[in-house]
Structure formats: structure tokens, C-alpha cells
Scaffold this active site. Structure first.
Site, PDB file in Angstrom:
ATOM      1  N   GLY A 140       0.776  -1.231   0.000  1.00  0.00           N
ATOM      2  CA  GLY A 140       0.000   0.000   0.000  1.00  0.00           C
ATOM      3  C   GLY A 140       0.805   1.277   0.000  1.00  0.00           C
TER       4      GLY A 140
ATOM      5  CE1 TYR B   1      -7.770   2.580   9.152  1.00  0.00           C
ATOM      6  CE2 TYR B   1      -9.308   4.322   8.531  1.00  0.00           C
ATOM      7  CZ  TYR B   1      -8.077   3.716   8.414  1.00  0.00           C
ATOM      8  OH  TYR B   1      -7.130   4.247   7.562  1.00  0.00           O
TER       9      TYR B   1
END
Length: 336
Positions: A21, A157
Site C-alpha cells: 500500500g 478505525y
């Protein structure tokens, strides 16, 4: 107080979450620009492969570590100092995620997200500042558009990114007050095409998908490395600032948009190939590593004009002026 940062080619850069990523895209770009780079992640095998692919010899060090464990991050710092003599920029990028309704996600999964995202950033920030306090440098924490605008099914998150923002803001003020020459930046990506979804644990009946627009990880990497050379407070990627301001100034409207559009858009309807993700150590590597980009099925934007304009205001102004002058000249010729 003026903070001066070294050119990237003279820096040692520590990057957590470097096995895929945004972290991997940043590592590749930093090596290309001449930096010495320390790759940090839980997946030892992936780190070894990436170091070999980078083909930069002793300019790249990899250290296997779980950022949620302070002792392991302390080891990252000590091995970096032993190998390179120190570091100039520390990037807290590692993150984990779980998707699901708040009341359906197990406490242990919520806890793991906070341990990795918030406590990993907390530990990394503390260790980095201790080393940089006298010599100066950059601390770059990766927040999110969710630092302000929480998404459905993403409670822990979003909470972790809210917490990272608050901690980063407090740390910045305290360092400024003590005239410590450390630049503290919060980078806030919006939807990014990485392996994030494959690495997330998922309670939803189908694979989750980010709402568009979606940006390539290299867009975020360029912004991160710009902040490693030029002190900045906040860096927004793409539409992150618009969505953040919406949540702050029109919270009921933001709630309505999330309830009416985003809630359903996140649920793709496609089977999830990796519902366990890589949230817990026992699943590391099961969903794959070693790729910067993911498998987003729609358009992926390679540039963010907003981010470029805010990070390079003089160049952007000059480009606009040249474009305007060319347009005036063209219209003038046509009017003759």
C-alpha cells in the site's frame, strides 16, 4: 520558529507498514529519490522480497516488527541507529481495520485496531521525537479523511484516526512551545487503492469497497515525501478536506449523506476473498503483501490537483498565470 529539513537524498527515512500500500509506494519513491530507507512491517518474508526488488543494497534496511508493541518499535530505532547512525524522518503509516456494524464486531477486534493504529502511532511518535529532539527532523503521521468524517461500519478505525489527529495536534503544539526543531505533519488520505480491503477483517455479507473518488497510493506517497522535505501541518489528499469541513461545519448533512448513500455504497455485493484479513498476527501474509496497488474495480485517479496546489502553491500560481496569459493571447488573436 523556522524548521529546516534535509533534501530527501540526504535523509534516512523510517516507514512503518512498508510491506504494501501507501507504505510500500512511499518506500519505492524514497529510494528512487536517493534516500536511505528502513522498511518496517510484521511480514518478514514480504520485507525481504521488497528489499531485493528495490535493489538499493545497503541503502535499505528491513526490520520485522509489530508497531503495537513498544519494545519492538524501540528495536526498530536501535537497529536503524546502529546501521545508519540515526534517522531524519519517521513515518507512522502502519494500520489495520475491521468492517462491520458496531454491535456485531467483537471487542477483541476493535481493540486490535486501536492497538495498531493509535498505540502504534503513539509509540512511534514518542520514539521518533526522543531521537529527533536535538538534531531536528520530521514526524509524519498518517491520519485519514476519517479523522473527521467517520464512515459507517468502520467505528474503531474512524475512532483510531480521530485519536491520531488529537494526539498529533497536541504533540505539535508542545514541540512548538519548547522550540523543538521537529516538523509534525498529519497526512489525511481519502479513498486509496491499496490492499487495505484484503487486509481488513470483515463482518459484512459482502466485500467492502471505498466510495469514490479513489486515488492511487503514489498520490499519497508524493505528498508524504514532500512533507519530509518541507514542513507542513496538515496534508489533505483529494476530497479529504471537503469531506472533513462538511463533517465539522454541517454534521447533520454529513450524517444524512453517510446514511443515505455511503452506507449502501460500502457494501459491494461481491464475495470477500479474504474475510479474516490480516488484523491479527496469526493471519499476517494470508491475504498477500508486496503490492502497492489494490484491486479497486473503478477509476483510480493518478493525481490530486488540490493536493498539488496546496503543497506547491507558487508553482501552481505560476502555471495558472501562464495558462491565463496563453488564453488571453489566443482570444486576442481571434479578435483581430
Amino acid at each position: 520558529m523556522h524548521i529546516s529539513l534535509k533534501p530527501l537524498r540526504e535523509q534516512v527515512v523510517v516507514i512503518t507498514g512498508a510491506s504494501s500500500g501507501i507504505g510500500l509506494a512511499t518506500a519505492r519513491m524514497a529510494v528512487e529519490r536517493g534516500a536511505r530507507v528502513v522498511l518496517v512491517a510484521r511480514n518478514e518474508e514480504a520485507l525481504q522480497d521488497i528489499k531485493q526488488q528495490l535493489n538499493a543494497g545497503e541503502r535499505v534496511l528491513h526490520v520485522q516488527a509489530d508497531v503495537g508493541d513498544r519494545e519492538q518499535l524501540e528495536r526498530v530505532a536501535s537497529e536503524t541507529i546502529a546501521h545508519f547512525g540515526g534517522f531524519d524522518t519517521w513515518i507512522n503509516n502502519a494500520g489495520s481495520s475491521v468492517w462491520g456494524r458496531f454491535d456485531q464486531v467483537k471487542d477483541e477486534d476493535h481493540h486490535q485496531v486501536m492497538q495498531t493504529n493509535f498505540w502504534g502511532t503513539h509509540y512511534g511518535s514518542s520514539i521518533a521525537v526522543k531521537h529527533l529532539r536535538d538534531k531536528g527532523g520530521a514526524l509524519i503521521n498518517i491520519g485519514s479523511v476519517e479523522s473527521a468524517n467517520a464512515l459507517p461500519f468502520h467505528s474503531s478505525y474512524s475512532a483510531s484516526k480521530h485519536a491520531i489527529k488529537a494526539m498529533t495536534d497536541v504533540l505539535r503544539v508542545e514541540l512548538q512551545k519548547s522550540r523543538t526543531p521537529v516538523s509534525v505533519t498529519l497526512v489525511r488520505p481519502s479513498s486509496t487503492d491499496t490492499q487495505f480491503m484484503d487486509h481488513s477483517k470483515n463482518y459484512l455479507p459482502s466485500a467492502p469497497v471505498f466510495p469514490p473518488p479513489v486515488y492511487a497510493p503514489e498520490v499519497v506517497a508524493r505528498a508524504i515525501l514532500n512533507a519530509a522535505e518541507h514542513p507542513q501541518r496538515d496534508v489533505y489528499i483529494g476530497n479529504a478536506k471537503l469531506l472533513s469541513k462538511l463533517a465539522q461545519n454541517a454534521p447533520r448533512l454529513a450524517d444524512w449523506i453517510n446514511r443515505t448513500f455511503v452506507y449502501d455504497a460500502i457494501q459491494s455485493g461481491r464475495p470477500d476473498q479474504h474475510p479474516r484479513g490480516a488484523l491479527h498476527d496469526s493471519d499476517v501474509g494470508a491475504a498477500g503483501d508486496g503490492k502497492a496497488s489494490g484491486n479497486y474495480p473503478g477509476m483510480v485517479l493518478k493525481r490530486s490537483l488540490y493536493t498539488q496546489a496546496t503543497q506547491h502553491p507558487l508553482a501552481t500560481t505560476a502555471a495558472v498565470a501562464v495558462g491565463a496569459a496563453a488564453l488571453v493571447a489566443l482570444l486576442g488573436r481571434r479578435g483581430r
